[in-house]
Write a protein that holds these residues in place. Structure first.
Motif, PDB file in Angstrom:
ATOM      1  N   UNK A   2      -1.259   7.068  -9.875  1.00 20.82           N
ATOM      2  CA  UNK A   2      -1.577   8.326  -9.937  1.00 20.82           C
ATOM      3  C   UNK A   2      -2.966   8.620 -10.582  1.00 20.82           C
ATOM      4  N   UNK A   3      -3.023   8.116 -11.746  1.00 25.18           N
ATOM      5  CA  UNK A   3      -4.591   8.524 -12.442  1.00 25.18           C
ATOM      6  C   UNK A   3      -5.601   7.662 -11.814  1.00 25.18           C
ATOM      7  N   UNK A   4      -5.463   6.617 -11.496  1.00 18.62           N
ATOM      8  CA  UNK A   4      -6.365   5.817 -10.743  1.00 18.62           C
ATOM      9  C   UNK A   4      -6.773   6.379  -9.358  1.00 18.62           C
ATOM     10  N   UNK A   5      -5.900   7.096  -8.687  1.00 12.94           N
ATOM     11  CA  UNK A   5      -6.188   7.595  -7.437  1.00 12.94           C
ATOM     12  C   UNK A   5      -7.028   8.666  -7.575  1.00 12.94           C
ATOM     13  N   UNK A   6      -6.481   9.362  -8.752  1.00 14.30           N
ATOM     14  CA  UNK A   6      -7.080  10.783  -8.928  1.00 14.30           C
ATOM     15  C   UNK A   6      -8.636  10.560  -9.293  1.00 14.30           C
ATOM     16  N   UNK A   7      -9.047   9.457  -9.981  1.00 13.73           N
ATOM     17  CA  UNK A   7     -10.391   9.221 -10.195  1.00 13.73           C
ATOM     18  C   UNK A   7     -11.219   8.694  -9.095  1.00 13.73           C
ATOM     19  N   UNK A   8     -10.537   7.926  -8.097  1.00 16.77           N
ATOM     20  CA  UNK A   8     -10.993   7.312  -6.998  1.00 16.77           C
ATOM     21  C   UNK A   8     -11.541   8.567  -6.037  1.00 16.77           C
ATOM     22  N   UNK A   9     -10.722   9.480  -6.220  1.00 16.53           N
ATOM     23  CA  UNK A   9     -10.778  10.836  -5.353  1.00 16.53           C
ATOM     24  C   UNK A   9     -11.974  11.586  -5.797  1.00 16.53           C
ATOM     25  N   UNK A  10     -12.188  11.742  -7.448  1.00 12.96           N
ATOM     26  CA  UNK A  10     -13.098  12.382  -7.739  1.00 12.96           C
ATOM     27  C   UNK A  10     -14.520  11.587  -7.328  1.00 12.96           C
ATOM     28  N   UNK A  11     -14.444  10.225  -6.815  1.00 10.74           N
ATOM     29  CA  UNK A  11     -15.714   9.556  -6.717  1.00 10.74           C
ATOM     30  C   UNK A  11     -15.812   9.451  -5.138  1.00 10.74           C
ATOM     31  N   UNK A  12     -15.090  10.182  -4.287  1.00  9.28           N
ATOM     32  CA  UNK A  12     -15.153  10.493  -3.190  1.00  9.28           C
ATOM     33  C   UNK A  12     -14.868   9.119  -2.287  1.00  9.28           C
ATOM     34  N   UNK A  13     -13.970   8.238  -2.716  1.00  8.34           N
ATOM     35  CA  UNK A  13     -13.440   7.126  -2.299  1.00  8.34           C
ATOM     36  C   UNK A  13     -12.770   7.472  -0.957  1.00  8.34           C
ATOM     37  N   UNK A  14     -13.005   7.011   0.172  1.00 10.42           N
ATOM     38  CA  UNK A  14     -12.172   7.145   1.277  1.00 10.42           C
ATOM     39  C   UNK A  14     -10.975   6.332   1.672  1.00 10.42           C
ATOM     40  N   UNK A  15     -11.128   4.906   1.179  1.00 15.17           N
ATOM     41  CA  UNK A  15     -10.070   4.031   1.726  1.00 15.17           C
ATOM     42  C   UNK A  15      -9.708   3.265   0.539  1.00 15.17           C
ATOM     43  N   UNK A  16      -8.583   2.803   0.435  1.00 10.66           N
ATOM     44  CA  UNK A  16      -7.687   1.990  -0.477  1.00 10.66           C
ATOM     45  C   UNK A  16      -7.432   0.537   0.516  1.00 10.66           C
ATOM     46  N   UNK A  17      -8.051  -0.519   0.230  1.00 11.45           N
ATOM     47  CA  UNK A  17      -7.460  -1.641   1.271  1.00 11.45           C
ATOM     48  C   UNK A  17      -6.869  -2.631   0.423  1.00 11.45           C
ATOM     49  N   UNK A  18      -5.587  -2.954   0.856  1.00  6.78           N
ATOM     50  CA  UNK A  18      -4.962  -4.165  -0.115  1.00  6.78           C
ATOM     51  C   UNK A  18      -5.190  -5.122   0.807  1.00  6.78           C
ATOM     52  N   UNK A  19      -5.631  -6.277   0.159  1.00  5.06           N
ATOM     53  CA  UNK A  19      -5.704  -7.445   0.932  1.00  5.06           C
ATOM     54  C   UNK A  19      -4.326  -8.565   0.593  1.00  5.06           C
ATOM     55  N   UNK A  20      -3.611  -7.723   0.974  1.00  2.00           N
ATOM     56  CA  UNK A  20      -2.004  -8.442   0.871  1.00  2.00           C
ATOM     57  C   UNK A  20      -1.166  -7.660   1.555  1.00  2.00           C
ATOM     58  N   UNK A  21       0.125  -8.090   1.711  1.00  2.00           N
ATOM     59  CA  UNK A  21       1.372  -7.450   2.486  1.00  2.00           C
ATOM     60  C   UNK A  21       2.019  -6.371   1.753  1.00  2.00           C
ATOM     61  N   UNK A  22       2.203  -6.653   0.158  1.00  2.00           N
ATOM     62  CA  UNK A  22       3.020  -6.042  -0.436  1.00  2.00           C
ATOM     63  C   UNK A  22       2.372  -4.730  -0.967  1.00  2.00           C
ATOM     64  N   UNK A  23       2.824  -3.712  -1.134  1.00  2.00           N
ATOM     65  CA  UNK A  23       2.095  -2.254  -1.893  1.00  2.00           C
ATOM     66  C   UNK A  23       2.912  -1.610  -2.817  1.00  2.00           C
ATOM     67  N   UNK A  24       3.813  -2.003  -3.461  1.00  2.00           N
ATOM     68  CA  UNK A  24       4.663  -1.672  -4.617  1.00  2.00           C
ATOM     69  C   UNK A  24       3.714  -1.118  -5.587  1.00  2.00           C
TER      70      UNK A  24
END
Length: 341
Positions: A67-89
C-alpha cells in the motif's frame, strides 16, 4: 517555418533487473520505442524514490508493491504496474484500484519451461545425476549411493492443473505414471488422457511424488505443513516450482530429519527475496533455514530458474510490452487473465 511535433514516448522503469532482462526487453522494445530505465534494486518503500517522470513500473516476483509503495507511485502519477510474471501475491490490488493504477501480468509465458524443470528436479533427485557428474570428474566410477527407482508405475500427485500443472501432468503421464490431480476446476483434456481428479487428502496419502503448481493465497499458504506431511507416504518426494510459502520450511526440515520426506526439490523459497538472483558466494548467509536445507544430501535447491528459457523470456517481454501498449492506448487488455486491477 514548418511546425514539427515531437512525441515523447512513455517511460517504463524496471526493478529487480538482471542482465538477461535488459537484453530481452531492449531487443523487443525496437517495435515499441518506449523509454526504458533499468534498476537492479528491488522495488520497495525506499527504492520507489528512484523513479522520475515514469508512466509504468515493471516488477518481478520479489518486488514489494504494498500500500505504501502504491501510494508513492500514485503521487508520481504512475499509470500502470506491469508484472513480468504470473504470480501477483506481492501486489496490493485493492490499493492499486483505490489510486486508479492499472495492474497487469503475464499469465502464461512458457508453462512447459516450468513443468520441464519440475521433471528435471524429479529425475535428478531420483537418479542422482548431479552427484554422478561430480564423482566421475574425480575419477570415481563407483555406483554405491546412486541407487534410484523406476518412475514408471509410480503415483504422482499434481496440486494445481492450470497451464503449468497441466503441462507437468502430461509429462509424467508420458513417463507411465499414475497421475492424481487436485484443482477447483478439473481439466477435461487431462481427464481424457487418464489423469484422475481426487481430494487433497487422497493426493497426500497415495502419492509417491507430489508436485506443487498452485498459486499462493490465504488458502494455500503453508499447504505443506506438519499435519499434511503426516498424511504422506514415508520417503515421499516433494517438488515445489510454484511459490515458496506453499511450504512451511520448518515443518519440512523436521520431516527430512525424521525421514518422512525422502526427497525435496525446490526452485522457490519463502524467504528467497533476500537471496535469489544475486551472487552470495563471498557472503555469510544468515538464513539458517536455507543453510539447513542445503545440508541434506536428498535436497535439491535451484534459485528460481524454472522459467529461465529463451522461449519464456521472449514471451515475457512481448506480452509485457503488449499489455502496456493496450492499457496506454485502450485502457484495457483483450486477454482478461492478464488484467488484475
Amino acid at each position: 517555418m514548418k511546425n514539427t511535433h515531437i512525441t515523447i514516448k512513455p517511460k517504463v522503469a524496471f526493478f529487480s533487473t538482471q542482465t538477461y532482462d535488459k537484453t530481452f526487453f531492449e531487443k523487443y522494445n525496437l517495435d515499441f520505442e518506449y523509454q526504458l530505465d533499468f534498476f537492479e534494486s528491488q522495488l520497495n518503500e525506499q527504492t520507489v524514490t528512484l523513479i522520475n517522470n515514469v508512466d509504468v513500473v515493471c516488477v518481478f516476483v520479489n518486488d514489494i508493491v504494498n500500500a505504501e509503495v502504491i501510494k508513492q507511485l500514485a503521487e508520481q502519477n504512475v499509470k500502470i504496474i506491469a508484472l513480468r510474471c504470473a504470480g501477483f501475491n506481492n501486489v496490493d490490488l485493492e490499493e492499486a484500484k483505490k489510486h486508479h493504477i492499472k495492474v497487469c501480468r503475464v499469465p502464461a509465458y512458457s508453462p512447459e519451461a516450468v513443468a520441464e524443470h519440475a521433471m528435471a528436479m524429479i529425475l535428478t533427485l531420483n537418479r542422482k545425476t548431479h552427484k554422478a557428474y561430480n564423482r566421475v570428474r574425480e575419477q570415481n566410477f563407483s555406483l554405491n549411493g546412486l541407487l534410484g527407482f523406476d518412475l514408471h508405475g509410480k503415483t504422482v500427485g499434481v496440486i494445481g492443473t492450470g497451464n503449468i500443472g497441466k503441462a507437468f501432468a502430461k509429462i509424467v503421464n508420458g513417463f507411465g505414471c499414475k497421475v492424481l490431480a487436485f484443482d477447483l476446476v478439473p481439466d477435461e483434456e487431462l481427464e481424457k488422457i487418464g489423469v484422475t481428479y481426487v481430494s487433497l487428502e487422497t493426493i497426500f496419502k497415495e502419492s509417491d511424488v507430489i508436485s506443487l503448481h498452485c498459486p499462493l493465497n490465504e488458502k494455500t499458504k503453508y499447504l505443506i505443513n506438519k499435519e499434511t506431511i503426516s498424511m504422506m507416504k514415508n520417503n515421499v518426494m516433494l517438488i515445489n516450482t510454484s511459490r515458496g510459502a506453499l511450504i512451511d520450511t520448518s515443518d519440512v526440515i523436521h520431516a527430512l530429519k525424521k525421514g518422512k520426506i525422502g526427497y525435496l526439490g525446490i526452485d522457490v523459497y519463502e524467504q528467497e527475496e533476500k537471496l535469489f538472483f544475486k551472487d552470495h558466494s563471498e557472503d555469510i548467509i544468515e538464513d539458517d533455514k536455507i543453510q539447513r536445507l542445503m545440508s541434506f544430501p536428498n535436497v535439491l535447491v535451484t534459485a528460481h530458474q524454472a522459467f529461465f528459457t529463451n522461449e519464456a523470456l521472449t514471451q515475457i517481454a512481448l506480452v509485457t510490452f503488449n499489455n502496456i501498449e493496450s492499457l496506454l492506448t485502450q485502457n484495457d487488455i483483450d486477454n482478461k487473465a492478464a488484467l488484475l486491477a
